[in-house]
Write a protein that holds these residues in place. Structure first.
Motif, PDB file in Angstrom:
ATOM      1  N   PHE A   1     -21.218   8.589  13.655  1.00  0.00           N
ATOM      2  CA  PHE A   1     -19.727   8.152  13.705  1.00  0.00           C
ATOM      3  C   PHE A   1     -19.230   8.987  15.072  1.00  0.00           C
ATOM      4  N   GLU A   2     -18.104   8.576  15.573  1.00  0.00           N
ATOM      5  CA  GLU A   2     -17.524   9.177  16.568  1.00  0.00           C
ATOM      6  C   GLU A   2     -15.861   8.895  16.980  1.00  0.00           C
ATOM      7  N   ILE A   3     -15.087   9.641  16.906  1.00  0.00           N
ATOM      8  CA  ILE A   3     -13.912   9.336  17.469  1.00  0.00           C
ATOM      9  C   ILE A   3     -13.236  10.231  18.329  1.00  0.00           C
ATOM     10  N   THR A   4     -12.388   9.933  19.276  1.00  0.00           N
ATOM     11  CA  THR A   4     -11.666  10.789  20.113  1.00  0.00           C
ATOM     12  C   THR A   4     -10.205  10.812  19.942  1.00  0.00           C
ATOM     13  N   VAL A   5      -9.735  11.781  19.735  1.00  0.00           N
ATOM     14  CA  VAL A   5      -8.148  11.746  19.240  1.00  0.00           C
ATOM     15  C   VAL A   5      -7.346  12.430  20.279  1.00  0.00           C
ATOM     16  N   ASP A   6      -6.493  11.508  20.858  1.00  0.00           N
ATOM     17  CA  ASP A   6      -5.736  12.362  22.134  1.00  0.00           C
ATOM     18  C   ASP A   6      -4.695  13.159  21.598  1.00  0.00           C
ATOM     19  N   GLY A   7      -4.073  12.773  20.316  1.00  0.00           N
ATOM     20  CA  GLY A   7      -3.029  13.552  19.738  1.00  0.00           C
ATOM     21  C   GLY A   7      -2.393  12.675  18.668  1.00  0.00           C
ATOM     22  N   VAL A   8      -1.498  13.406  17.791  1.00  0.00           N
ATOM     23  CA  VAL A   8      -0.817  12.982  16.838  1.00  0.00           C
ATOM     24  C   VAL A   8       0.638  13.134  16.863  1.00  0.00           C
ATOM     25  N   ASP A   9       1.666  12.321  16.911  1.00  0.00           N
ATOM     26  CA  ASP A   9       2.851  12.215  17.078  1.00  0.00           C
ATOM     27  C   ASP A   9       3.713  11.596  15.855  1.00  0.00           C
ATOM     28  N   ALA A  10       5.117  12.320  15.748  1.00  0.00           N
ATOM     29  CA  ALA A  10       5.967  11.560  14.772  1.00  0.00           C
ATOM     30  C   ALA A  10       6.904  10.888  15.443  1.00  0.00           C
ATOM     31  N   THR A  11       7.135   9.717  14.724  1.00  0.00           N
ATOM     32  CA  THR A  11       7.782   8.690  15.246  1.00  0.00           C
ATOM     33  C   THR A  11       9.306   8.418  14.373  1.00  0.00           C
ATOM     34  N   ARG A  12      10.374   8.175  14.869  1.00  0.00           N
ATOM     35  CA  ARG A  12      11.556   8.128  14.348  1.00  0.00           C
ATOM     36  C   ARG A  12      12.353   6.722  14.483  1.00  0.00           C
TER      37      ARG A  12
ATOM     38  N   GLN B   1      11.965   3.506  19.808  1.00  0.00           N
ATOM     39  CA  GLN B   1      11.600   4.555  18.807  1.00  0.00           C
ATOM     40  C   GLN B   1      11.537   5.921  19.638  1.00  0.00           C
ATOM     41  N   SER B   2      11.711   6.984  19.163  1.00  0.00           N
ATOM     42  CA  SER B   2      11.750   8.095  19.794  1.00  0.00           C
ATOM     43  C   SER B   2      10.250   8.820  18.964  1.00  0.00           C
ATOM     44  N   GLU B   3       9.551   9.574  19.979  1.00  0.00           N
ATOM     45  CA  GLU B   3       8.361  10.154  19.765  1.00  0.00           C
ATOM     46  C   GLU B   3       8.359  11.598  19.918  1.00  0.00           C
ATOM     47  N   VAL B   4       7.772  12.473  19.167  1.00  0.00           N
ATOM     48  CA  VAL B   4       7.620  14.040  19.216  1.00  0.00           C
ATOM     49  C   VAL B   4       6.240  14.133  19.075  1.00  0.00           C
ATOM     50  N   ALA B   5       5.448  14.774  20.065  1.00  0.00           N
ATOM     51  CA  ALA B   5       3.903  15.227  19.902  1.00  0.00           C
ATOM     52  C   ALA B   5       4.102  16.264  18.848  1.00  0.00           C
ATOM     53  N   LEU B   6       3.264  16.253  17.721  1.00  0.00           N
ATOM     54  CA  LEU B   6       2.872  17.189  16.644  1.00  0.00           C
ATOM     55  C   LEU B   6       1.816  17.922  17.204  1.00  0.00           C
ATOM     56  N   VAL B   7       0.713  17.272  17.573  1.00  0.00           N
ATOM     57  CA  VAL B   7      -0.660  17.891  18.134  1.00  0.00           C
ATOM     58  C   VAL B   7      -0.953  17.129  19.413  1.00  0.00           C
ATOM     59  N   ASP B   8      -1.010  17.971  20.302  1.00  0.00           N
ATOM     60  CA  ASP B   8      -1.428  17.395  21.540  1.00  0.00           C
ATOM     61  C   ASP B   8      -2.739  18.202  21.911  1.00  0.00           C
ATOM     62  N   LEU B   9      -3.884  17.240  22.040  1.00  0.00           N
ATOM     63  CA  LEU B   9      -5.288  17.479  22.092  1.00  0.00           C
ATOM     64  C   LEU B   9      -5.732  17.120  23.433  1.00  0.00           C
ATOM     65  N   GLY B  10      -4.755  17.212  24.564  1.00  0.00           N
ATOM     66  CA  GLY B  10      -5.068  16.893  25.911  1.00  0.00           C
ATOM     67  C   GLY B  10      -5.820  17.992  26.658  1.00  0.00           C
TER      68      GLY B  10
END
Length: 217
Positions: A206-217, A49-58
């Motif tokens: 509630f609590e969630i920590t999101v590192d980022g959201v990527d697109a996969t192809r 799979q290829s991945e592209v970072a859409l939102v990087d929250l690092g």
């Protein structure tokens, strides 16, 4: 301003009841510190799979552009905040069902580059440390009153990748109720905003920590 501010919390929950909980593909990753994510223009390959970072929250600067909108805009008493911690965006608070409330949201800034990077995607990957509750990923579409949503149940205290197939996103209107006039199939190249919601009468903290959201192809 929240698009659903003109309706009560009960109508909001009724509208969302028609959106099925997504069957997501979950892969467990390290529970340690989050690793640095690829930059927006970078592409990595994992298991074909290829991945592209859409939102990087690092980093803190990326998180600073996010805001929260909760049910007090319509009389509810839920609370939430967005902070940078644990290597990503931490969205935390408490859901109250008082006064017909029951939701909180964290919203990223509008950015047309999200769609350019997402073009051709078959799924979106949320990299997150959850708390066992179910969250909703909302994708804003440039120039349109509708959005697309998909839920993902999290596993508590384990950092994981949650893969949401593009076909699983459902169109909704400004009140998050089903939108029959919108195209049934999401065109990822038109996405210009990513948001997180918690609702579905999930009362309490509630609590969630999101590192980022990527697109996969």
């Amino acid at each position: 301003m929240l698009s659903g501010a003109t309706v009560g919390g009960r109508r909001l929950r009724r509208g969302l009841a028609g959106v099925a909980i997504a069957c997501v593909t979950v892969s467990v990753v390290s529970c340690g510190d989050a690793k640095s994510s690829p930059g927006p223009a970078e592409t990595t390959s994992t298991a074909g799979q290829s991945e592209v970072a859409l939102v990087d929250l690092g980093d803190a600067n990326a998180v600073a552009g996010w805001t929260t909108v909760n049910d007090p805009v319509m009389g509810g008493k839920s609370t939430s905040q967005v902070t940078f911690g644990g290597g990503g965006l931490t969205f935390a608070g408490s859901i109250s069902l008082e006064n017909n409330g029951g939701f909180a949201s964290a919203r990223g800034p509008r950015d047309p580059d999200i769609g350019r990077r997402a073009a051709g995607a078959t799924a979106l990957r949320v990299r997150a440390l959850g708390d066992g509750k179910t969250y909703l990923l909302k994708l804003g579409v440039a120039g349109q009153p509708w959005s697309y949503v998909q839920r993902f149940p999290t596993v508590a205290a384990v950092r994981q990748n949650y893969d949401l197939p593009l076909a699983g996103f459902e169109p909704v209107g400004m009140r998050l109720d089903p939108e029959p006039t919108a195209p049934r199939t999401l065109d990822p190249s038109l996405v210009d905003q990513i948001s997180l919601y918690i609702l579905d009468e999930q009362q309490g903290p509630f609590e969630i920590t999101v590192d980022g959201v990527d697109a996969t192809r």
